[in-house]
Design an enzyme around this catalytic site. Structure first.
Site, mmCIF file in Angstrom:
data_model
loop_
_atom_site.group_PDB
_atom_site.id
_atom_site.type_symbol
_atom_site.label_atom_id
_atom_site.label_comp_id
_atom_site.label_asym_id
_atom_site.label_seq_id
_atom_site.Cartn_x
_atom_site.Cartn_y
_atom_site.Cartn_z
ATOM 1 N N ASP A 165 -46.658 21.908 23.870
ATOM 2 C CA ASP A 165 -46.624 20.923 25.202
ATOM 3 C C ASP A 165 -45.879 21.669 26.233
ATOM 4 O OD1 ASP A 165 -44.107 20.675 24.138
ATOM 5 O OD2 ASP A 165 -44.177 18.475 24.204
ATOM 6 N N SER A 166 -45.296 22.942 25.964
ATOM 7 C CA SER A 166 -44.794 23.810 26.947
ATOM 8 C C SER A 166 -45.805 24.101 27.854
ATOM 9 C CB SER A 166 -44.131 25.171 26.391
ATOM 10 O OG SER A 166 -45.253 25.770 25.564
ATOM 11 N N GLU A 191 -41.720 16.723 17.124
ATOM 12 C CA GLU A 191 -40.323 17.037 17.201
ATOM 13 C C GLU A 191 -39.680 16.060 16.674
ATOM 14 O OE1 GLU A 191 -39.227 18.006 21.514
ATOM 15 O OE2 GLU A 191 -40.785 19.264 21.810
ATOM 16 N N GLU A 216 -35.630 25.718 16.926
ATOM 17 C CA GLU A 216 -35.541 26.334 18.172
ATOM 18 C C GLU A 216 -34.055 26.083 18.641
ATOM 19 O OE1 GLU A 216 -38.158 24.603 21.096
ATOM 20 O OE2 GLU A 216 -37.041 25.648 22.737
HETATM 21 O O1 KIV Z 1 -44.142 23.767 23.165
HETATM 22 C C1 KIV Z 1 -43.784 24.849 22.827
HETATM 23 O O2 KIV Z 1 -44.153 26.003 23.252
HETATM 24 C C2 KIV Z 1 -42.824 25.070 21.528
HETATM 25 C C3 KIV Z 1 -42.380 26.393 20.965
HETATM 26 C C4 KIV Z 1 -41.433 26.820 22.121
HETATM 27 C C5 KIV Z 1 -42.303 26.176 19.734
HETATM 28 O O3 KIV Z 1 -42.631 23.837 20.873
#
Ligand code: KIV
Length: 277
Positions: free
Chosen positions: A45-46, A116, A183
């Site tokens: 979701d980044s 998460e 993380e």
């Molecule tokens: O959303 C994301 O890219 C992530 C990674 C950084 C692990 O959760």
């Protein structure tokens, strides 16, 4: 060629082989990541920050995640595909989590989902696992809790925080996650978790002891040189390469040097100039 399975990934921990994970959000980059032989591609979701230019991940929707996961799915021949459950798609109840994860499995081509949270997410993880949906846990710095953490801050630096990270990872593994992303945690905390849980740990900003590593694809490729957090290593400087290439194209268009004959088409039959009616 078949895709890497959950069992293949778990075996890597047993065999002491590191797992390589990257994020990708579109067909073109996912295809290149797959060609490079990574083990796992995460549609994170980044994408809210990398693709959409948001300041955090909170606004990302299920529809957007499913869309991008489908694009990546079409590109992968080898890597395991996992997708992030966006904020508020699983926090309400284990049943809500199951409905959201079920949608990923039915509509997107994902082989697993990531969510998460540690102890608080354990019931949701257990519900998905019970329904046959493989889950990647994610503890430590959890970006969907950015406002609780007061920013994107390393977690577990003091004793109470370190204990919390360890407890969270144990809870997630106990609930049935087949691997756990760690993380933004100190490397000794990550090493302790990696030694104590039976499933692989995948680190980002968590030091070298994890069973695998994940980086955001555009970070490792250096596509945004003004973004340089400590945990990122750039293996290319594509920002420079891309800007220089587009500059060269623009210059050639402006002086009439592109296109040349080799980029242009000719007729099959001679053209008679005159009236066409
Ligand atoms: O959303 C994301 O890219 C992530 C990674 C950084 C692990 O959760």
């Amino acid at each position: 060629m078949s895709r890497i399975s959950v069992l293949d990934l778990q075996k890597k921990k047993a065999d002491n082989q590191k797992i390589v994970m990257v994020t990708a959000y579109d067909f073109t980059l996912a295809r290149l990541m797959d060609m490079a032989g990574v083990d796992m591609v995460l549609v994170g979701d980044s994408l809210g920050m990398v693709v959409q230019g948001q300041s955090d991940t909170l606004s990302v929707t299920m529809d957007e995640m499913v869309y991008h996961t489908r694009c990546v799915h079409r590109a992968l021949q080898h890597a395991h595909l996992t997708a992030d459950m966006p904020f508020m798609s699983y926090q309400l109840s284990p049943e809500q989590a199951l409905a959201s994860a079920g949608r990923f499995m039915k509509e997107s081509g994902a082989q697993s989902v990531k969510l998460e949270g540690g102890e608080r997410s354990a019931p949701a993880i257990a519900r998905l696992v019970e329904a046959g949906i493989p889950v990647v846990g994610h503890v430590g710095l959890t970006p969907q809790s950015v406002h609780t953490m007061g920013g994107f801050k390393v977690q577990g630096r003091d004793t109470a925080g370190a204990d919390r990270v360890v407890r969270d990872a144990l809870a997630v593994a106990e609930a049935g996650a087949f691997c756990v992303v760690l993380e933004g945690v100190p490397m000794d905390v990550a090493a302790e978790v990696t030694a104590r849980i039976p499933v692989p740990t995948i680190g980002i900003g968590a030091g070298p002891s994890c069973d695998g590593q994940v980086l955001v694809g555009t970070d490792l490729l250096g596509m945004n040189l003004s973004f340089q957090p400590k945990f990122v290593k750039r293996y290319a400087k594509l920002e420079e390469t891309i800007v220089n290439a587009v500059h060269a194209y623009a210059d050639e268009v402006r002086v009439g040097a592109f296109p040349e004959e080799e980029h242009s088409f000719t007729r099959k039959t001679p053209r008679t100039v005159g009236k066409i009616y």
